[in-house]
Motif scaffolding. Sequence first.
Motif, PDB file in Angstrom:
ATOM      1  N   GLN A 195       0.832  -1.209   0.000  1.00 17.00           N
ATOM      2  CA  GLN A 195       0.000   0.000   0.000  1.00 17.00           C
ATOM      3  C   GLN A 195       0.870   1.265   0.000  1.00 17.00           C
ATOM      4  OE1 GLN A 195      -3.818   0.116   2.218  1.00 17.00           O
ATOM      5  NE2 GLN A 195      -3.200  -1.817   3.157  1.00 17.00           N
ATOM      6  N   ASP A 209      -5.263   0.779   4.751  1.00 20.69           N
ATOM      7  CA  ASP A 209      -6.238  -0.091   5.418  1.00 20.69           C
ATOM      8  C   ASP A 209      -5.499  -1.162   6.208  1.00 20.69           C
ATOM      9  OD1 ASP A 209      -8.940   0.742   4.745  1.00 20.69           O
ATOM     10  OD2 ASP A 209      -8.328   0.386   2.667  1.00 20.69           O
ATOM     11  N   ARG A 271      -6.484   3.314   8.527  1.00 14.39           N
ATOM     12  CA  ARG A 271      -7.931   3.062   8.636  1.00 14.39           C
ATOM     13  C   ARG A 271      -8.187   1.581   8.928  1.00 14.39           C
ATOM     14  NH1 ARG A 271     -11.153   4.912   3.449  1.00 14.39           N
ATOM     15  NH2 ARG A 271      -9.982   3.194   2.547  1.00 14.39           N
ATOM     16  N   LYS A 272      -8.927   1.323   9.990  1.00 13.92           N
ATOM     17  CA  LYS A 272      -9.257  -0.063  10.369  1.00 13.92           C
ATOM     18  C   LYS A 272     -10.244  -0.644   9.361  1.00 13.92           C
ATOM     19  CE  LYS A 272      -9.712  -3.344  13.771  1.00 13.92           C
ATOM     20  NZ  LYS A 272      -8.955  -3.870  14.874  1.00 13.92           N
ATOM     21  N   ASN A 273      -9.934  -1.854   8.888  1.00 21.23           N
ATOM     22  CA  ASN A 273     -10.802  -2.530   7.920  1.00 21.23           C
ATOM     23  C   ASN A 273     -11.117  -3.935   8.449  1.00 21.23           C
ATOM     24  OD1 ASN A 273     -11.864  -3.962   5.739  1.00 21.23           O
ATOM     25  ND2 ASN A 273     -10.638  -2.827   4.252  1.00 21.23           N
ATOM     26  N   GLU A 274     -12.398  -4.168   8.746  1.00 19.58           N
ATOM     27  CA  GLU A 274     -12.792  -5.444   9.377  1.00 19.58           C
ATOM     28  C   GLU A 274     -12.452  -6.641   8.480  1.00 19.58           C
ATOM     29  OE1 GLU A 274     -13.639  -6.204  12.432  1.00 19.58           O
ATOM     30  OE2 GLU A 274     -13.498  -4.086  12.975  1.00 19.58           O
ATOM     31  N   ALA A 275     -12.458  -6.425   7.163  1.00 19.73           N
ATOM     32  CA  ALA A 275     -12.169  -7.529   6.233  1.00 19.73           C
ATOM     33  C   ALA A 275     -10.738  -8.052   6.402  1.00 19.73           C
ATOM     34  CB  ALA A 275     -12.386  -7.072   4.797  1.00 19.73           C
ATOM     35  N   PHE A 276      -9.886  -7.255   7.047  1.00 21.62           N
ATOM     36  CA  PHE A 276      -8.490  -7.656   7.241  1.00 21.62           C
ATOM     37  C   PHE A 276      -8.278  -8.436   8.544  1.00 21.62           C
ATOM     38  CE2 PHE A 276      -5.744  -4.925   4.313  1.00 21.62           C
ATOM     39  CZ  PHE A 276      -6.778  -4.696   3.420  1.00 21.62           C
TER      40      PHE A 276
END
Lengths: 313, 313
Positions: A195, A209, A271-276
């Motif tokens: 990223q 993310d 940024r927090k990403n729940e998919a990760f």
Amino acid sequence: MAKCKKHLLIGSTGFLGSEIAKDLCSRNQVVFGTYHRHHKKGFSLSGSVRMFQLDVRNRQGMERLVARIKPDYIYYLAAQSSVRLSWANPVETININLVGGINLLEIAKKLALRSKIIIFSSGTIYGETHNHKQKVFESDRLEPKDPYSISKAALDSFARIYAKNFKLNICVVRPCNIVGRNQSKTFSIANFAYQIKNISLGKQKPIIDVGNLSASRDYIDVRDAIQAISEVSGKGKPGEAYNIGRGKPVKIGHALKEIIELSKIEKIKVRKNEAFTSKDEILRMALASGKMKQLSGWEPRIPLRQTLNDMLR
Amino acid sequence: MAKCKKHLLIGSTGFLGSEIAKDLCSRNQVVFGTYHRHHKKGFSLSGSVRMFQLDVRNRQGMERLVARIKPDYIYYLAAQSSVRLSWANPVETININLVGGINLLEIAKKLALRSKIIIFSSGTIYGETHNHKQKVFESDRLEPKDPYSISKAALDSFARIYAKNFKLNICVVRPCNIVGRNQSKTFSIANFAYQIKNISLGKQKPIIDVGNLSASRDYIDVRDAIQAISEVSGKGKPGEAYNIGRGKPVKIGHALKEIIELSKIEKIKVRKNEAFTSKDEILRMALASGKMKQLSGWEPRIPLRQTLNDMLR
């Protein structure tokens, strides 16, 4: 390691497989690799690695290949290696990681192979035990917390009982989180590096993310890991399992902060990403690797900061 | 247990499955059973057990059955249950014992089942740990020594992580050596009883073939085991594993001597037969079952001598 030995890497196109292949080629070894569906172009290292297509669930195909090559060393690297994907498809994870591995062990038994066989287990097999100890030793309790880790714990047990009962020259390695260049971006640090590179090229807004940053991981550089694997393939004792780690856990968030700092790009947002995130993650991982040190003097040499810096290049 | 609950026994034609089915029928429960290839004639208990053919490796077939029956209780009894055969065919053992069990867990997750699910693990999963402790507790280290026990240890772990991560009402039972009438003669005590009966009928010379007699086993009567399973299905806590055993190991040779004595046939000779022994057996097995006692007051009540006597009838 003597010259002109034959090495067969079962599952050779992943991160670790590719790096082991490169290392063996650079030391003038004869290297054979298998791939399943995805044969990376340019992977064959100018023809140095002879590649074969193989589905590890096909025992006959594997037996034909092993009987034909007669390798001095066999590395079982084939794996569905993502904890997150193992929750989505546990049966496929069992079939590739465990049943494929048993196929190799059964072939070794049937052909009474004298090859040195390295089975790749994982530091995650201790699971919950990591949360109760400063560092985990090879003799500690296995309490896997996810389908991937159960598949690896079962293969690890199979490899050890086959070594013992059939007098096979099998060693098990239990690596911690290996990091380095060319790693798939399904793994957190490689994903951060990917990223950041996109941000520096203007392909991505300056927002990274991320998944869970509060968990701690035991990171070592892939070059240190390859050195350890080489020591085990040379000196490892049959039926023994070896932790490969630094034993000094680092918060994922700390590694992220460091790699952002090294990138020298200002104003990157996180940024927090729940998919990760994955279910019921190990909170803190640290492997005691005194057994490796005793075997060969091996210790990790490359500091995490250097690895992170190399990954940005 | 309330009346008219629906029970589905997956793998119902084995020793334990048949006995659980009989017990449930005698208590006016509604019982459904699956069989794979061998549907025992006369098993349907005058029509009380509704039987369905099912291969547990076929997830869709299992899902259709579960969705149709909507059972209040599900028992996963399907297994390749012989340690000896698991060395001969480890992949089939993994597929039936582990993959079949994962199929049930995946169905429970997908359908968000509220059924109570009992997963049958085994006291053999502690493996080597038995050799280092007086009795093994549920919290002790799992160190399986054979393919059968690895398949059960992996399923046991899967069941517990599924209960935790998907809020499913799953309990695991870890039985010791269950003995009783109608048991398959692949198990040692049942085999001794079978041979003695043949001797008394003049079908066999007065010579009993035996395997390893020096190992110790934790034996309980099948009626005690069924009582324990009933307590777990009623009161067991989600995600917990329960040992079912007496905790008092008996030498196989001692049980043999006792059953010969009970037979009152004189001059029976004992002959060692290598085909009856397994690789790397557990030398001494004893399960601490205080957790069961705490759950429901359960303790085994039938002395081994009585079981042996009943098996000769």
